[in-house]
Design a protein around this motif. Structure first.
Motif, PDB file in Angstrom:
ATOM      1  N   ARG A   1      -4.757   0.458   8.458  1.00  0.00           N
ATOM      2  CA  ARG A   1      -4.610   1.527   8.556  1.00  0.00           C
ATOM      3  C   ARG A   1      -6.297   1.452   8.941  1.00  0.00           C
ATOM      4  NH1 ARG A   1      -2.021   1.206   3.162  1.00  0.00           N
ATOM      5  NH2 ARG A   1      -0.078   1.465   4.278  1.00  0.00           N
TER       6      ARG A   1
ATOM      7  N   ARG B   1     -10.036   8.934   9.750  1.00  0.00           N
ATOM      8  CA  ARG B   1      -8.748   9.901   9.845  1.00  0.00           C
ATOM      9  C   ARG B   1      -8.777  10.880  10.451  1.00  0.00           C
ATOM     10  NH1 ARG B   1      -5.345   6.358   6.543  1.00  0.00           N
ATOM     11  NH2 ARG B   1      -4.220   7.884   5.726  1.00  0.00           N
TER      12      ARG B   1
ATOM     13  N   GLU C   1      -5.261  12.843  11.969  1.00  0.00           N
ATOM     14  CA  GLU C   1      -4.114  12.807  11.991  1.00  0.00           C
ATOM     15  C   GLU C   1      -4.506  14.489  12.712  1.00  0.00           C
ATOM     16  OE1 GLU C   1      -5.949  13.655   7.990  1.00  0.00           O
ATOM     17  OE2 GLU C   1      -4.556  11.757   7.412  1.00  0.00           O
TER      18      GLU C   1
ATOM     19  N   TYR D   1       0.674   6.548  14.682  1.00  0.00           N
ATOM     20  CA  TYR D   1       1.129   6.218  13.479  1.00  0.00           C
ATOM     21  C   TYR D   1       0.806   4.744  12.151  1.00  0.00           C
ATOM     22  CZ  TYR D   1       4.733   5.735   9.577  1.00  0.00           C
ATOM     23  OH  TYR D   1       5.759   5.860   8.405  1.00  0.00           O
ATOM     24  N   GLU D   2       0.813   4.183  13.294  1.00  0.00           N
ATOM     25  CA  GLU D   2       0.514   2.468  12.417  1.00  0.00           C
ATOM     26  C   GLU D   2      -1.311   2.846  12.420  1.00  0.00           C
ATOM     27  OE1 GLU D   2       2.085  -0.350  12.633  1.00  0.00           O
ATOM     28  OE2 GLU D   2       4.027   1.210  12.558  1.00  0.00           O
TER      29      GLU D   2
ATOM     30  N   ASP E   1       0.917  -1.457   0.384  1.00  0.00           N
ATOM     31  CA  ASP E   1      -0.380  -0.259   0.278  1.00  0.00           C
ATOM     32  C   ASP E   1       0.841   1.429  -0.442  1.00  0.00           C
ATOM     33  OD1 ASP E   1      -2.703  -1.732   0.004  1.00  0.00           O
ATOM     34  OD2 ASP E   1      -2.662  -1.809   2.529  1.00  0.00           O
ATOM     35  N   MET E   2       2.279   1.033  -0.548  1.00  0.00           N
ATOM     36  CA  MET E   2       2.952   2.416  -0.142  1.00  0.00           C
ATOM     37  C   MET E   2       3.016   2.900  -1.840  1.00  0.00           C
ATOM     38  SD  MET E   2       5.218   4.541   1.219  1.00  0.00           S
ATOM     39  CE  MET E   2       4.740   4.118   3.242  1.00  0.00           C
TER      40      MET E   2
ATOM     41  N   LEU F   1      -2.779   4.765  11.357  1.00  0.00           N
ATOM     42  CA  LEU F   1      -2.824   6.463   9.792  1.00  0.00           C
ATOM     43  C   LEU F   1      -1.672   5.698   8.103  1.00  0.00           C
ATOM     44  CD1 LEU F   1      -2.651   9.354  11.670  1.00  0.00           C
ATOM     45  CD2 LEU F   1      -4.628   8.819   9.830  1.00  0.00           C
ATOM     46  N   HIS F   2      -0.709   4.476   8.547  1.00  0.00           N
ATOM     47  CA  HIS F   2       0.334   4.098   7.515  1.00  0.00           C
ATOM     48  C   HIS F   2       0.269   2.813   7.849  1.00  0.00           C
ATOM     49  CE1 HIS F   2       0.343   8.486   6.426  1.00  0.00           C
ATOM     50  NE2 HIS F   2       1.492   8.650   8.244  1.00  0.00           N
TER      51      HIS F   2
ATOM     52  N   GLY G   1       5.262   7.996  -0.204  1.00  0.00           N
ATOM     53  CA  GLY G   1       6.588   8.576   1.207  1.00  0.00           C
ATOM     54  C   GLY G   1       7.533   8.546   0.101  1.00  0.00           C
TER      55      GLY G   1
ATOM     56  N   LYS H   1      -4.062   3.798   0.209  1.00  0.00           N
ATOM     57  CA  LYS H   1      -2.847   4.635  -0.076  1.00  0.00           C
ATOM     58  C   LYS H   1      -2.087   5.056   0.715  1.00  0.00           C
ATOM     59  CE  LYS H   1      -1.415   0.883  -4.008  1.00  0.00           C
ATOM     60  NZ  LYS H   1      -0.936   0.381  -4.415  1.00  0.00           N
ATOM     61  N   SER H   2      -0.403   4.731   0.608  1.00  0.00           N
ATOM     62  CA  SER H   2       0.143   5.528   1.693  1.00  0.00           C
ATOM     63  C   SER H   2       1.500   5.740   0.882  1.00  0.00           C
ATOM     64  CB  SER H   2       0.587   6.042   2.940  1.00  0.00           C
ATOM     65  OG  SER H   2       1.739   4.540   2.998  1.00  0.00           O
TER      66      SER H   2
END
Length: 338
Positions: A286, A293, A297, A278-279, A57-58, A281-282, A93, A90-91
């Protein structure tokens, strides 16, 4: 180093994102603002950069990228003029390839090529297919030594020179562990061929948190330059590093120590909450509900602000430094005569 052949020294530099930056030299030792070097096809040079292979998902981009919001309010990653939308669920980075570069005429054709080290410990040759006045960089290829691709202990920092004094250009490489490697050229200056690597300098020391010493010690991430520093007629080594050590500050008073201990305990609790957020959200599991969300946030921003305030009350356990170390070359041994 005169990359554009105008008779004035220039500067080139690698970067954490991975792009290679060119600083054109001017009068009186001045330099123009940096520009990213491009290859002969007009593409920015960033070996191993760009969009990485999707990992679940990244969406991960290695390079000089930024996060933005599009007109739909969705997160996008902007890289090389392209806007890469992060799909729902998805996230995204941004990372780097940690390029380190040295310009040298590697193949003896009279123009400067690029040797580029990356975060994985590889060394690449980017051949210059142009002229002294107008570069035209071709396709990068990984250098080999002893018949195998060069792979040092991460964060490769290449430097080319005639280390053994036989008139042929050799390769020195600093690595992430602090080791400096010597790869002898057993070929020619027109067609270099490298032997397997030999350690010139052993690994440095990596210290963190309570283990950090107060004294300066040679660290990791070695970056090397060879120069006759002592005027002996033989090349010595200048080795840059990344190191940590305890700050040289007075001991806190009893009141200060109590306040610091209290802030540390608060930090420990709030760091745990940060990780949980963090876990959610990402992480792999998630939260996908938009309203939930948004709530998470908002809390994460509040936690971030609180952490920032607490860090100001807690003295740093260690400081980061970049030292430069001189390794003097041993004198040549006299040959026995009869």
């Amino acid at each position: 180093m005169d990359l554009d052949g105008d008779g004035i020294p220039d500067i080139i530099s690698g970067s954490w994102p991975g792009e290679i930056f060119f600083f054109k030299g001017g009068p009186n030792h001045t330099f123009a603002p940096p520009v990213k070097l491009k290859d002969k096809n007009g593409k920015t040079i960033n070996i191993g950069g760009g969009r990485q292979k999707d990992n679940g998902d990244m969406i991960l981009i290695a390079g000089d990228a930024t996060f933005e919001k599009n007109d739909k309010g969705r997160d996008v990653i902007v890289y090389e003029g392209e806007k890469i939308e992060i799909p729902e669920g998805k996230s995204g980075g941004i990372t780097g390839t940690a390029s380190a570069v040295h310009a040298v005429d590697w193949n003896g054709d009279g123009v400067l090529d690029l040797l580029v080290g990356d975060i994985r410990g590889r060394v690449w040759l980017v051949p210059n297919e142009g002229t002294k006045e107008k570069w035209a960089f071709g396709e990068a290829r990984q250098l080999t030594a002893g018949g195998k691709p060069i792979m040092v202990g991460g964060d490769a920092g290449p430097f080319a020179c005639d280390w053994d004094g036989d008139g042929k250009i050799d390769l020195l490489v600093g690595d992430g562990e602090g080791v400096v490697w010597f790869f002898r050229n057993i070929g020619t200056n027109k067609a270099p061929e490298l032997a397997a690597g030999v350690k010139l300098v052993k690994a440095g020391e990596a210290h963190f948190d309570k283990d950090v010493p107060k004294e300066a010690r040679r660290g990791i991430r070695a970056k090397v330059c060879a120069v006759d520093w002592t005027g002996s007629g033989r090349l010595d080594l200048l080795v840059g590093d990344f190191a940590t050590q305890k700050p040289n500050r007075p001991e806190p008073s009893a009141k200060e120590k109590a306040e610091q201990d209290k802030a540390r305990k608060e930090l420990e609790t709030i760091r745990t909450r940060w990780q949980e957020l963090y876990e959610k959200l990402h992480g792999n599991k998630r939260v996908k509900d938009k309203a939930e969300r948004a709530k998470l946030e908002k809390e994460m921003n509040e936690v971030r602000q609180k952490m920032s305030e607490l860090y100001k009350k807690v003295p740093q356990e260690y400081e980061d430094h970049g030292w430069v170390w001189l390794f003097k070359r041993k004198p040549k041994e006299a040959k026995a005569t009869r």
